[in-house]
Design a protein around this motif. Structure first.
Motif, PDB file in Angstrom:
ATOM      1  N   THR A 188       0.952  -1.043   0.254  1.00  0.00           N
ATOM      2  CA  THR A 188      -0.016  -0.091   0.059  1.00  0.00           C
ATOM      3  C   THR A 188       1.203   1.145  -0.043  1.00  0.00           C
ATOM      4  OG1 THR A 188      -0.499   0.128   2.263  1.00  0.00           O
ATOM      5  CG2 THR A 188      -2.077  -1.014   1.127  1.00  0.00           C
ATOM      6  N   ARG A 189       2.071   1.329  -0.600  1.00  0.00           N
ATOM      7  CA  ARG A 189       3.367   2.645  -0.752  1.00  0.00           C
ATOM      8  C   ARG A 189       2.685   2.884  -1.578  1.00  0.00           C
ATOM      9  NH1 ARG A 189       9.581   2.951  -2.889  1.00  0.00           N
ATOM     10  NH2 ARG A 189       9.351   4.790  -2.177  1.00  0.00           N
ATOM     11  N   ALA A 190       2.438   4.616  -1.108  1.00  0.00           N
ATOM     12  CA  ALA A 190       2.318   5.404  -2.018  1.00  0.00           C
ATOM     13  C   ALA A 190       3.449   6.360  -2.369  1.00  0.00           C
ATOM     14  CB  ALA A 190       1.733   6.927  -0.750  1.00  0.00           C
ATOM     15  N   ILE A 191       2.913   5.819  -3.528  1.00  0.00           N
ATOM     16  CA  ILE A 191       4.153   6.624  -4.930  1.00  0.00           C
ATOM     17  C   ILE A 191       3.263   7.841  -5.927  1.00  0.00           C
ATOM     18  CG2 ILE A 191       5.106   5.694  -7.365  1.00  0.00           C
ATOM     19  CD1 ILE A 191       5.671   2.879  -6.219  1.00  0.00           C
ATOM     20  N   ASN A 192       4.469   9.067  -5.998  1.00  0.00           N
ATOM     21  CA  ASN A 192       3.574   9.993  -6.040  1.00  0.00           C
ATOM     22  C   ASN A 192       4.476  10.285  -7.682  1.00  0.00           C
ATOM     23  OD1 ASN A 192       1.699  11.041  -4.570  1.00  0.00           O
ATOM     24  ND2 ASN A 192       3.447  10.687  -3.056  1.00  0.00           N
ATOM     25  N   ILE A 193       4.537  10.475  -8.867  1.00  0.00           N
ATOM     26  CA  ILE A 193       5.083  10.297  -9.742  1.00  0.00           C
ATOM     27  C   ILE A 193       4.669  11.640 -10.565  1.00  0.00           C
ATOM     28  CG2 ILE A 193       5.526   9.861 -12.659  1.00  0.00           C
ATOM     29  CD1 ILE A 193       4.791   7.083 -11.182  1.00  0.00           C
ATOM     30  N   LEU A 194       5.827  13.259 -11.126  1.00  0.00           N
ATOM     31  CA  LEU A 194       5.911  14.079 -11.654  1.00  0.00           C
ATOM     32  C   LEU A 194       5.823  13.890 -12.993  1.00  0.00           C
ATOM     33  CD1 LEU A 194       5.839  17.268 -11.232  1.00  0.00           C
ATOM     34  CD2 LEU A 194       7.951  16.860 -11.180  1.00  0.00           C
ATOM     35  N   LEU A 195       4.421  13.796 -13.911  1.00  0.00           N
ATOM     36  CA  LEU A 195       4.989  14.061 -15.139  1.00  0.00           C
ATOM     37  C   LEU A 195       5.251  15.484 -15.716  1.00  0.00           C
ATOM     38  CD1 LEU A 195       2.162  12.354 -17.593  1.00  0.00           C
ATOM     39  CD2 LEU A 195       2.692  14.812 -18.425  1.00  0.00           C
ATOM     40  N   ILE A 196       6.688  16.003 -16.670  1.00  0.00           N
ATOM     41  CA  ILE A 196       7.037  16.621 -16.482  1.00  0.00           C
ATOM     42  C   ILE A 196       7.032  17.242 -18.414  1.00  0.00           C
ATOM     43  CG2 ILE A 196       9.108  18.243 -16.721  1.00  0.00           C
ATOM     44  CD1 ILE A 196      10.497  16.612 -14.779  1.00  0.00           C
ATOM     45  N   ASN A 197       5.868  17.813 -19.290  1.00  0.00           N
ATOM     46  CA  ASN A 197       5.802  18.321 -20.398  1.00  0.00           C
ATOM     47  C   ASN A 197       7.071  19.352 -20.327  1.00  0.00           C
ATOM     48  OD1 ASN A 197       4.843  18.591 -22.789  1.00  0.00           O
ATOM     49  ND2 ASN A 197       2.710  20.443 -22.471  1.00  0.00           N
ATOM     50  N   PRO A 198       8.321  19.206 -20.998  1.00  0.00           N
ATOM     51  CA  PRO A 198       8.810  20.298 -20.945  1.00  0.00           C
ATOM     52  C   PRO A 198       8.288  21.521 -21.624  1.00  0.00           C
ATOM     53  CG  PRO A 198       9.678  17.932 -22.085  1.00  0.00           C
ATOM     54  CD  PRO A 198       7.938  18.376 -21.756  1.00  0.00           C
ATOM     55  N   ASN A 199       7.100  21.075 -22.914  1.00  0.00           N
ATOM     56  CA  ASN A 199       6.694  22.158 -23.617  1.00  0.00           C
ATOM     57  C   ASN A 199       5.402  23.033 -23.221  1.00  0.00           C
ATOM     58  OD1 ASN A 199       4.278  21.701 -24.054  1.00  0.00           O
ATOM     59  ND2 ASN A 199       4.465  20.537 -25.811  1.00  0.00           N
ATOM     60  N   GLY A 200       5.310  23.905 -23.479  1.00  0.00           N
ATOM     61  CA  GLY A 200       4.656  25.224 -22.431  1.00  0.00           C
ATOM     62  C   GLY A 200       2.392  24.618 -23.095  1.00  0.00           C
ATOM     63  N   THR A 201       2.695  23.831 -23.128  1.00  0.00           N
ATOM     64  CA  THR A 201       1.375  23.142 -24.358  1.00  0.00           C
ATOM     65  C   THR A 201       0.432  23.253 -22.712  1.00  0.00           C
ATOM     66  OG1 THR A 201       1.567  24.118 -25.942  1.00  0.00           O
ATOM     67  CG2 THR A 201       0.114  22.412 -24.989  1.00  0.00           C
ATOM     68  N   SER A 202      -0.870  23.481 -21.639  1.00  0.00           N
ATOM     69  CA  SER A 202      -1.140  22.573 -20.904  1.00  0.00           C
ATOM     70  C   SER A 202      -1.861  21.848 -20.673  1.00  0.00           C
ATOM     71  CB  SER A 202      -1.328  23.803 -19.399  1.00  0.00           C
ATOM     72  OG  SER A 202      -2.804  24.623 -20.807  1.00  0.00           O
ATOM     73  N   SER A 203      -2.634  21.802 -22.326  1.00  0.00           N
ATOM     74  CA  SER A 203      -3.340  20.879 -22.675  1.00  0.00           C
ATOM     75  C   SER A 203      -3.243  19.824 -22.851  1.00  0.00           C
ATOM     76  CB  SER A 203      -4.032  20.911 -23.569  1.00  0.00           C
ATOM     77  OG  SER A 203      -3.032  21.672 -24.953  1.00  0.00           O
ATOM     78  N   MET A 204      -1.754  19.663 -23.720  1.00  0.00           N
ATOM     79  CA  MET A 204      -0.842  18.279 -23.779  1.00  0.00           C
ATOM     80  C   MET A 204      -0.567  17.808 -22.518  1.00  0.00           C
ATOM     81  SD  MET A 204       1.949  18.658 -26.750  1.00  0.00           S
ATOM     82  CE  MET A 204       1.087  19.262 -28.102  1.00  0.00           C
ATOM     83  N   THR A 205      -0.336  18.790 -21.253  1.00  0.00           N
ATOM     84  CA  THR A 205      -0.442  17.876 -20.374  1.00  0.00           C
ATOM     85  C   THR A 205      -1.237  17.322 -19.823  1.00  0.00           C
ATOM     86  OG1 THR A 205       1.574  19.389 -19.764  1.00  0.00           O
ATOM     87  CG2 THR A 205       0.382  18.011 -17.988  1.00  0.00           C
ATOM     88  N   GLU A 206      -2.092  17.887 -19.599  1.00  0.00           N
ATOM     89  CA  GLU A 206      -3.541  17.395 -19.342  1.00  0.00           C
ATOM     90  C   GLU A 206      -3.889  16.169 -19.820  1.00  0.00           C
ATOM     91  OE1 GLU A 206      -6.097  20.698 -19.966  1.00  0.00           O
ATOM     92  OE2 GLU A 206      -5.060  21.984 -18.384  1.00  0.00           O
ATOM     93  N   ALA A 207      -3.474  16.311 -21.109  1.00  0.00           N
ATOM     94  CA  ALA A 207      -4.362  14.520 -22.526  1.00  0.00           C
ATOM     95  C   ALA A 207      -3.398  13.860 -21.506  1.00  0.00           C
ATOM     96  CB  ALA A 207      -4.798  15.195 -24.137  1.00  0.00           C
TER      97      ALA A 207
END
Length: 265
Positions: A15-34
């Motif tokens: 049950t270990r919690a794992i936190n991952i950071l998904l880094i979008n190197p470009n500045g288009t936030s809609s791609m991050t959300e997709a």
């Protein structure tokens, strides 16, 4: 009588919690959300993926070497101050992006780029891989990166959609899906690929159309989204207790920067 009843087995209980950071190197936030939306159905319990869109002055799309360098510089300055909140890091740009190795030097948690995640998965699932690229320059850069990762002997190359990165979102959906699907079809039917990597984070929600085109349901070929596969690989590495090795090329450069009086990162 089934023989499986007598076979030894084990059921997971972590049950270990794992936190991952998904880094979008470009500045288009809609791609991050997709990218985040694409993970909703496959992310295991106790795992959280947080989306990070790189701030100004990063480019809005990464379509060449200079875009990669500029976006890496902007991203690492913004990521390092918050990195301790996360266990692992996914670089959501389909390339041998300079940010990947920069983060491996600077951070201890595992770092994976979506291109290498796709290619390694393709190598395990099939005999020949191919990449659906956006434009002509992306095709060249992807094929160079495939050689860099040592997988050119298993690659049939790339087929392009003729689109720019931002056009994947801005053009009519049916047109984009048709072009992506046709590129995948050429890779399978004309070039003999049995694993297709989606060659842009902006394609992450187009996997189903490609699967329909290449016969994934009948296991003729597999379509691999590096965002989903990359997250699952990171979860496995964290659960197994792995970190980035610091005794070789990825040893931290912090001490060297301090010795030179460069402490502004």
């Amino acid at each position: 009588m089934s023989t499986s009843a007598s076979l030894p087995s084990v059921t997971g209980k972590s049950t270990r919690a794992i936190n991952i950071l998904l880094i979008n190197p470009n500045g288009t936030s809609s791609m991050t959300e997709a990218c985040l939306r694409s993970l909703e159905d496959t992310l295991p319990p106790h795992c959280t993926v947080t989306g990070f869109t790189t701030p100004h002055p990063t480019p809005s799309a990464i379509e060449g070497h200079l875009d990669g360098v500029l976006s890496a510089a902007a991203a690492i300055r913004a990521v390092v101050p918050i990195a301790s909140n996360y266990d692992a890091y996914l670089v959501a740009c389909f390339s041998a992006h300079p940010l990947i190795n920069a983060l491996r030097e600077e951070l201890s948690g595992p770092v994976i780029g979506i291109m290498e995640a796709s290619l390694y998965a393709a190598r395990m699932l099939g005999g020949r891989l191919g990449v659906v690229a956006t434009g002509a320059r992306s095709k060249i850069m992807h094929e160079d990166a495939i050689r860099y990762y040592g997988l050119d002997g298993f690659s049939v190359g790339c087929e392009t959609t003729g689109l720019g990165v931002l056009e994947l979102e801005r053009l009519p959906r049916d047109k984009v899906l048709g072009l992506v699907g046709e590129a995948a079809r050429r890779l399978v039917q004309d070039k003999g690929a049995d694993c297709i990597a989606l060659g842009c984070a902006g394609m992450t929600e187009m996997k189903i159309r490609c699967e329909e085109t290449v016969g994934a349901k009948d296991a003729v070929a597999q379509v691999i989204d590096g965002v989903g596969v990359g997250v699952q690989l990171l979860i496995a590495l964290v659960r197994e207790g792995h970190v980035t090795a610091k005794g070789g090329v990825f040893r931290s450069s912090q001490d060297g920067r301090k010795a030179r009086g460069q402490e502004w990162l």
